[in-house]
Design a protein around this motif. Sequence first.
Motif, PDB file in Angstrom:
ATOM      1  N   SER A  68       0.842  -1.194   0.000  1.00 44.42           N
ATOM      2  CA  SER A  68       0.000   0.000   0.000  1.00 44.42           C
ATOM      3  C   SER A  68       0.873   1.237   0.000  1.00 44.42           C
ATOM      4  O   SER A  68       1.955   1.257   0.601  1.00 44.42           O
ATOM      5  N   GLU A  69       0.368   2.284  -0.642  1.00 44.93           N
ATOM      6  CA  GLU A  69       1.109   3.548  -0.654  1.00 44.93           C
ATOM      7  C   GLU A  69       1.353   4.071   0.746  1.00 44.93           C
ATOM      8  O   GLU A  69       2.374   4.714   1.007  1.00 44.93           O
ATOM      9  N   GLU A  70       0.436   3.808   1.666  1.00 39.73           N
ATOM     10  CA  GLU A  70       0.520   4.418   2.998  1.00 39.73           C
ATOM     11  C   GLU A  70       0.973   3.450   4.075  1.00 39.73           C
ATOM     12  O   GLU A  70       0.750   3.692   5.253  1.00 39.73           O
ATOM     13  N   SER A  71       1.617   2.349   3.706  1.00 42.21           N
ATOM     14  CA  SER A  71       2.164   1.398   4.675  1.00 42.21           C
ATOM     15  C   SER A  71       3.659   1.246   4.473  1.00 42.21           C
ATOM     16  O   SER A  71       4.165   1.389   3.353  1.00 42.21           O
ATOM     17  N   GLU A  72       4.348   0.945   5.548  1.00 38.82           N
ATOM     18  CA  GLU A  72       5.765   0.627   5.436  1.00 38.82           C
ATOM     19  C   GLU A  72       5.948  -0.617   4.562  1.00 38.82           C
ATOM     20  O   GLU A  72       5.142  -1.545   4.605  1.00 38.82           O
ATOM     21  N   ALA A  73       6.999  -0.631   3.765  1.00 31.94           N
ATOM     22  CA  ALA A  73       7.262  -1.769   2.894  1.00 31.94           C
ATOM     23  C   ALA A  73       7.443  -3.045   3.715  1.00 31.94           C
ATOM     24  O   ALA A  73       8.133  -3.048   4.736  1.00 31.94           O
ATOM     25  N   ASP A  74       6.796  -4.116   3.261  1.00 30.84           N
ATOM     26  CA  ASP A  74       6.887  -5.413   3.931  1.00 30.84           C
ATOM     27  C   ASP A  74       7.416  -6.429   2.926  1.00 30.84           C
ATOM     28  O   ASP A  74       6.673  -6.901   2.066  1.00 30.84           O
ATOM     29  N   PRO A  75       8.695  -6.763   2.995  1.00 31.07           N
ATOM     30  CA  PRO A  75       9.269  -7.654   1.976  1.00 31.07           C
ATOM     31  C   PRO A  75       8.660  -9.044   1.970  1.00 31.07           C
ATOM     32  O   PRO A  75       8.818  -9.773   0.978  1.00 31.07           O
ATOM     33  N   SER A  76       7.954  -9.448   3.020  1.00 32.44           N
ATOM     34  CA  SER A  76       7.355 -10.780   3.040  1.00 32.44           C
ATOM     35  C   SER A  76       6.305 -10.941   1.939  1.00 32.44           C
ATOM     36  O   SER A  76       5.980 -12.065   1.549  1.00 32.44           O
ATOM     37  N   ARG A  77       5.786  -9.815   1.406  1.00 29.79           N
ATOM     38  CA  ARG A  77       4.779  -9.903   0.339  1.00 29.79           C
ATOM     39  C   ARG A  77       5.349 -10.611  -0.890  1.00 29.79           C
ATOM     40  O   ARG A  77       4.600 -11.229  -1.662  1.00 29.79           O
ATOM     41  N   LEU A  78       6.667 -10.500  -1.095  1.00 32.23           N
ATOM     42  CA  LEU A  78       7.282 -11.089  -2.279  1.00 32.23           C
ATOM     43  C   LEU A  78       7.243 -12.610  -2.257  1.00 32.23           C
ATOM     44  O   LEU A  78       7.377 -13.246  -3.308  1.00 32.23           O
ATOM     45  N   ASP A  79       7.033 -13.180  -1.089  1.00 34.23           N
ATOM     46  CA  ASP A  79       6.968 -14.635  -0.961  1.00 34.23           C
ATOM     47  C   ASP A  79       5.539 -15.160  -0.993  1.00 34.23           C
ATOM     48  O   ASP A  79       5.324 -16.378  -0.981  1.00 34.23           O
ATOM     49  N   ALA A  80       4.561 -14.262  -1.029  1.00 37.26           N
ATOM     50  CA  ALA A  80       3.160 -14.666  -1.009  1.00 37.26           C
ATOM     51  C   ALA A  80       2.656 -14.879  -2.433  1.00 37.26           C
ATOM     52  O   ALA A  80       2.965 -14.105  -3.343  1.00 37.26           O
ATOM     53  N   ARG A  81       1.860 -15.911  -2.637  1.00 37.41           N
ATOM     54  CA  ARG A  81       1.282 -16.127  -3.961  1.00 37.41           C
ATOM     55  C   ARG A  81       0.323 -15.005  -4.312  1.00 37.41           C
ATOM     56  O   ARG A  81       0.280 -14.545  -5.457  1.00 37.41           O
ATOM     57  N   HIS A  82      -0.460 -14.580  -3.321  1.00 38.72           N
ATOM     58  CA  HIS A  82      -1.432 -13.510  -3.535  1.00 38.72           C
ATOM     59  C   HIS A  82      -1.016 -12.284  -2.724  1.00 38.72           C
ATOM     60  O   HIS A  82      -0.462 -12.413  -1.630  1.00 38.72           O
ATOM     61  N   CYS A  83      -1.322 -11.124  -3.245  1.00 43.67           N
ATOM     62  CA  CYS A  83      -0.991  -9.881  -2.546  1.00 43.67           C
ATOM     63  C   CYS A  83      -2.074  -8.838  -2.813  1.00 43.67           C
ATOM     64  O   CYS A  83      -2.560  -8.715  -3.949  1.00 43.67           O
ATOM     65  N   PHE A  84      -2.462  -8.117  -1.777  1.00 42.60           N
ATOM     66  CA  PHE A  84      -3.289  -6.929  -1.953  1.00 42.60           C
ATOM     67  C   PHE A  84      -2.393  -5.771  -2.390  1.00 42.60           C
ATOM     68  O   PHE A  84      -1.321  -5.555  -1.806  1.00 42.60           O
ATOM     69  N   ILE A  85      -2.822  -5.038  -3.407  1.00 45.11           N
ATOM     70  CA  ILE A  85      -2.130  -3.819  -3.828  1.00 45.11           C
ATOM     71  C   ILE A  85      -3.138  -2.680  -3.744  1.00 45.11           C
ATOM     72  O   ILE A  85      -4.146  -2.672  -4.459  1.00 45.11           O
ATOM     73  N   ILE A  86      -2.861  -1.714  -2.874  1.00 41.90           N
ATOM     74  CA  ILE A  86      -3.873  -0.762  -2.439  1.00 41.90           C
ATOM     75  C   ILE A  86      -3.363   0.673  -2.521  1.00 41.90           C
ATOM     76  O   ILE A  86      -2.251   0.972  -2.084  1.00 41.90           O
ATOM     77  N   ASP A  87      -4.187   1.537  -3.079  1.00 37.46           N
ATOM     78  CA  ASP A  87      -3.996   2.976  -2.886  1.00 37.46           C
ATOM     79  C   ASP A  87      -5.221   3.472  -2.118  1.00 37.46           C
ATOM     80  O   ASP A  87      -6.318   3.541  -2.676  1.00 37.46           O
ATOM     81  N   PRO A  88      -5.043   3.793  -0.832  1.00 35.49           N
ATOM     82  CA  PRO A  88      -6.209   4.163  -0.023  1.00 35.49           C
ATOM     83  C   PRO A  88      -6.999   5.331  -0.602  1.00 35.49           C
ATOM     84  O   PRO A  88      -8.237   5.298  -0.630  1.00 35.49           O
ATOM     85  N   ILE A  89      -6.298   6.381  -1.030  1.00 40.38           N
ATOM     86  CA  ILE A  89      -6.934   7.494  -1.745  1.00 40.38           C
ATOM     87  C   ILE A  89      -6.005   7.878  -2.890  1.00 40.38           C
ATOM     88  O   ILE A  89      -4.909   8.394  -2.663  1.00 40.38           O
ATOM     89  N   ASP A  90      -6.434   7.607  -4.100  1.00 44.71           N
ATOM     90  CA  ASP A  90      -5.681   7.995  -5.285  1.00 44.71           C
ATOM     91  C   ASP A  90      -6.242   9.327  -5.771  1.00 44.71           C
ATOM     92  O   ASP A  90      -7.436   9.437  -6.043  1.00 44.71           O
ATOM     93  N   GLY A  91      -5.371  10.325  -5.875  1.00 51.03           N
ATOM     94  CA  GLY A  91      -5.831  11.679  -6.158  1.00 51.03           C
ATOM     95  C   GLY A  91      -5.974  12.476  -4.877  1.00 51.03           C
ATOM     96  O   GLY A  91      -6.947  13.208  -4.687  1.00 51.03           O
ATOM     97  N   THR A  92      -4.997  12.336  -3.991  1.00 48.39           N
ATOM     98  CA  THR A  92      -5.084  12.994  -2.684  1.00 48.39           C
ATOM     99  C   THR A  92      -5.165  14.510  -2.815  1.00 48.39           C
ATOM    100  O   THR A  92      -5.881  15.162  -2.042  1.00 48.39           O
ATOM    101  N   ARG A  93      -4.445  15.097  -3.776  1.00 52.52           N
ATOM    102  CA  ARG A  93      -4.535  16.556  -3.944  1.00 52.52           C
ATOM    103  C   ARG A  93      -5.976  16.980  -4.240  1.00 52.52           C
ATOM    104  O   ARG A  93      -6.472  17.972  -3.700  1.00 52.52           O
TER     105      ARG A  93
END
Length: 260
Positions: A68-93
């Motif tokens: 997620s754009e607003e979370s600290e990077a978690d390298p364990s995601r690279l080992d997961a078959r599935h991953c959530f990819i999230i932008d909580p608010i796209d177009g914040t400006r």
Amino acid sequence: MQEPEADLELLERAARHAGQIALGFWRNDMRSWDKADDAGPVSEADLAVNDMLRDMLTAARPDYGWLSEESEADPSRLDARHCFIIDPIDGTRAFIAGQEGFSHSLAVTDGEKIVAAVVHLPARNTTYSAHANGPALRNGQPIAPSDTGIDGATVLTYRAVSDPGHWRDGQVPPFRREFRPSLAWRLCLAAEGKFDAAVSLRLAWEWDIAAGSLIAERAGAAVTDRHGDRMRFNGPRAMVDGLIVAGPRLHGQILSGLRR
């Protein structure tokens, strides 16, 4: 293993909750600030939506990775078959300015591919969705890209794309340029043919384009990076080298016109 249809249902529920939270802050007093390293603005609403989504989605799918754009990077995601990819608010400006053109962008990967996706614009009461086995929908109705050629096409992009240096022999194609604040929304607008293409020649964060890329693909658009290669997601850099999203004919014309 969850089917893409089940993941899509989960994303749709989560997106609606995200919209309720965001609208509680929208056009009201809220704190916002600039991130370090010129990474753009963020607001307390971004963080509130991010916290809710992470709690809800990872509780439902504890074996899925998280990006997620607003979370600290978690390298364990690279080992997961599935991953959530999230932008909580796209177009914040746009969100901070009280404009309607912000979205929540939610996607699920299976390996390098997106298999479920939602782009929800709560202020516009509009939801785009798709999973890997079905059509792309806008508020439940199927969508499709335009079949126009490049002459007079309307392309969602930024001003610098019209620099002759980006094009073969300095020949900028005769398209009209438009802009919308949310990149995820731009991909969806191209997917439904309201605009003819969405183009970026810059590196794009995965969270900005993951959901929109599947929606556009399932609508029938050609979806690639700026070099014409298939996009791959949940990578170590979490970036894609630009994007071209358009009906197949226009996509080919844009790609062939670019200097590479």
